[in-house]
Write a protein that holds these residues in place. Structure first.
Motif, PDB file in Angstrom:
ATOM      1  N   VAL A  15      46.835  34.773  49.376  1.00  0.00           N
ATOM      2  CA  VAL A  15      47.918  33.802  49.559  1.00  0.00           C
ATOM      3  C   VAL A  15      48.416  33.895  50.993  1.00  0.00           C
ATOM      4  O   VAL A  15      48.642  34.996  51.513  1.00  0.00           O
ATOM      5  N   VAL A  16      48.568  32.743  51.629  1.00  0.00           N
ATOM      6  CA  VAL A  16      49.054  32.714  53.003  1.00  0.00           C
ATOM      7  C   VAL A  16      50.284  31.832  53.105  1.00  0.00           C
ATOM      8  O   VAL A  16      50.447  30.864  52.341  1.00  0.00           O
ATOM      9  N   ASP A  17      51.163  32.181  54.033  1.00  0.00           N
ATOM     10  CA  ASP A  17      52.201  31.264  54.484  1.00  0.00           C
ATOM     11  C   ASP A  17      51.541  30.334  55.497  1.00  0.00           C
ATOM     12  O   ASP A  17      51.015  30.788  56.521  1.00  0.00           O
ATOM     13  N   VAL A  18      51.543  29.045  55.197  1.00  0.00           N
ATOM     14  CA  VAL A  18      50.909  28.081  56.097  1.00  0.00           C
ATOM     15  C   VAL A  18      51.785  27.919  57.338  1.00  0.00           C
ATOM     16  O   VAL A  18      52.951  27.522  57.247  1.00  0.00           O
ATOM     17  N   LEU A  19      51.213  28.217  58.493  1.00  0.00           N
ATOM     18  CA  LEU A  19      51.960  28.106  59.744  1.00  0.00           C
ATOM     19  C   LEU A  19      51.735  26.769  60.426  1.00  0.00           C
ATOM     20  O   LEU A  19      52.666  26.168  60.963  1.00  0.00           O
ATOM     21  N   ALA A  20      50.487  26.301  60.427  1.00  0.00           N
ATOM     22  CA  ALA A  20      50.159  25.047  61.115  1.00  0.00           C
ATOM     23  C   ALA A  20      48.853  24.499  60.574  1.00  0.00           C
ATOM     24  O   ALA A  20      47.909  25.256  60.316  1.00  0.00           O
ATOM     25  N   VAL A  21      48.799  23.185  60.415  1.00  0.00           N
ATOM     26  CA  VAL A  21      47.584  22.527  59.936  1.00  0.00           C
ATOM     27  C   VAL A  21      47.468  21.169  60.615  1.00  0.00           C
ATOM     28  O   VAL A  21      48.443  20.421  60.709  1.00  0.00           O
ATOM     29  N   ARG A  22      46.270  20.884  61.116  1.00  0.00           N
ATOM     30  CA  ARG A  22      46.042  19.582  61.761  1.00  0.00           C
ATOM     31  C   ARG A  22      45.975  18.480  60.719  1.00  0.00           C
ATOM     32  O   ARG A  22      45.405  18.655  59.641  1.00  0.00           O
ATOM     33  N   VAL A  23      46.558  17.332  61.055  1.00  0.00           N
ATOM     34  CA  VAL A  23      46.455  16.148  60.217  1.00  0.00           C
ATOM     35  C   VAL A  23      45.348  15.276  60.796  1.00  0.00           C
ATOM     36  O   VAL A  23      45.516  14.668  61.856  1.00  0.00           O
ATOM     37  N   VAL A  50      45.964  27.342  59.696  1.00  0.00           N
ATOM     38  CA  VAL A  50      46.247  28.680  60.197  1.00  0.00           C
ATOM     39  C   VAL A  50      47.430  29.215  59.411  1.00  0.00           C
ATOM     40  O   VAL A  50      48.423  28.503  59.199  1.00  0.00           O
ATOM     41  N   GLY A  51      47.324  30.447  58.931  1.00  0.00           N
ATOM     42  CA  GLY A  51      48.390  31.013  58.128  1.00  0.00           C
ATOM     43  C   GLY A  51      48.576  32.500  58.385  1.00  0.00           C
ATOM     44  O   GLY A  51      47.806  33.124  59.123  1.00  0.00           O
ATOM     45  N   ARG A  52      49.588  33.044  57.751  1.00  0.00           N
ATOM     46  CA  ARG A  52      49.840  34.481  57.801  1.00  0.00           C
ATOM     47  C   ARG A  52      49.736  35.027  56.377  1.00  0.00           C
ATOM     48  O   ARG A  52      50.349  34.471  55.457  1.00  0.00           O
ATOM     49  N   VAL A  53      48.955  36.086  56.207  1.00  0.00           N
ATOM     50  CA  VAL A  53      48.701  36.623  54.874  1.00  0.00           C
ATOM     51  C   VAL A  53      50.004  37.102  54.248  1.00  0.00           C
ATOM     52  O   VAL A  53      50.742  37.903  54.823  1.00  0.00           O
ATOM     53  N   ARG A  54      50.249  36.589  53.038  1.00  0.00           N
ATOM     54  CA  ARG A  54      51.462  36.930  52.295  1.00  0.00           C
ATOM     55  C   ARG A  54      51.149  37.905  51.157  1.00  0.00           C
ATOM     56  O   ARG A  54      51.973  38.777  50.829  1.00  0.00           O
ATOM     57  N   GLY A  55      49.978  37.760  50.546  1.00  0.00           N
ATOM     58  CA  GLY A  55      49.599  38.618  49.437  1.00  0.00           C
ATOM     59  C   GLY A  55      48.106  38.547  49.201  1.00  0.00           C
ATOM     60  O   GLY A  55      47.470  37.532  49.489  1.00  0.00           O
TER      61      GLY A  55
END
Length: 343
Positions: A15-23, A50-55
């Protein structure tokens, strides 16, 4: 926009916190069905992010909470099955029963605050915590797709490259990747002269060629920018009414040149049999990217060999998704729309 339950790290998942994604520029056409993408519903859509690992799940050992990761939406059933199915998580599948089962497990994508991906789809970005401009990181996906094509074509330093369809985001990425990989000359093609001129400002090695739609004339213009033809064609052109732009670029390849097809052309390609045979040309395809390519591209960016400062990120929050789609449709070249759910 609506609230949905937080994703849970199922076996093999992260699971990641989504930081940025291109549209992508064609997002509206994906969601309204006009592109015919396989979209199971209900669905949280969204491509590579691009995300940061949450779990992490108990059986995942290669990723740690807090890691900055590039989450590739491409997920494959594996080569061992003979004819593998592939899905783009949160985006589309192949329409087969196996693809549908894959989508049932790995359905939801990145247009959200959190997302769950298979661990095999993640590439950890070493030192990424020190990177300040998060909005530029989704461009890594375009760079990795383009660089994967260049690698497939065997690009070597000192060679000449044609990037066909260079006025789009993927074409701009291909231009930057070819320069970073040591191409001696990068011929960029397209119809929008202003976008090509912007690419020409990146480096004196970039040579713009505005396409006219006349295959013979366009081939002659391409050849005029090379020494008896280009070594490699990276074809990233999108949907077109005719395949003539691609064929003009194939005609401009030198002896033993290579054409790599990466774009979105939806027509059959009438390849010149005799020319391919006698000039010993290679024609191959490339789709998405793997972790090795993503990591190499990141190291090029991290080291400064590939400068992201010319990239223009137009940032939107989730609550402005409609505006983000409108912006994505209008942008070209190195400008793109990006969602930052926590912005």
């Amino acid at each position: 926009m609506t609230d949905v339950p937080d994703p849970v790290a199922r076996p093999g998942g992260v699971v990641v916190d989504v930081l940025a994604v291109r549209v992508p520029s064609y997002t509206r056409q994906v969601l309204d069905g006009s592109l015919g993408y396989d979209l199971p519903t209900p669905l949280v859509p969204g491509p590579t992010c691009v995300g940061r690992v949450r779990g992490v799940a108990e059986d995942v050992f290669g990723h740690q909470v807090g890691d900055l990761v590039l989450c590739n939406s491409l997920y494959s059933s594996g080569d061992a099955v003979g004819s593998p199915d592939e899905i783009l998580i949160g985006w589309t599948g192949t329409g087969t029963p196996r693809s549908a089962r894959m989508q049932a497990v790995w359905r939801h994508g990145s247009f959200a605050e959190q997302a769950c991906y298979p661990a095999s789809c993640l590439t950890t970005l070493p030192g990424g915590q020190e990177w300040k401009r998060t909005e530029l990181l989704p461009f890594l996906a375009s760079l990795a797709i383009a660089d994967g094509g260049l690698r497939k074509g065997g690009l070597r330093g000192g060679q000449s490259v044609i990037v066909n369809g260079a006025t789009g985001n993927l074409g701009g990425a291909g231009t930057m990747a070819a320069l970073a990989r040591g191409a001696a000359r990068v011929i960029v093609t397209g119809r929008r002269e202003s976008a090509l001129s912007a690419l020409a400002q990146l480096d004196p090695r970039v040579r713009p060629v505005v396409l006219t739609g006349d295959r013979a004339r366009d081939t002659a213009a391409l050849l005029a920018e090379t020494d008896d033809g280009a070594d490699l064609l990276l074809d990233v052109i999108g949907a077109t009414p005719t395949t003539d732009p691609t064929l003009a670029c194939v005609d401009a390849l030198r002896l033993r040149g290579t054409a790599v097809l990466v774009g979105g052309v939806r027509h059959d390609l009438a390849l010149p049999y005799q020319r391919i045979q006698r000039r010993q040309l290679t024609v191959t395809g490339s789709f998405m990217f793997d972790s090795r390519t993503a990591l190499e591209v990141w190291e090029l960016v991290r080291s400064g060999a590939l400068d992201l400062s010319p990239v223009g990120a137009h940032v939107f929050g989730l609550d402005r998704f409609e505006a983000a789609m409108e912006s994505a449709e209008s942008l070209a070249g190195l400008d793109y729309a990006v969602l930052m759910p926590r912005w």
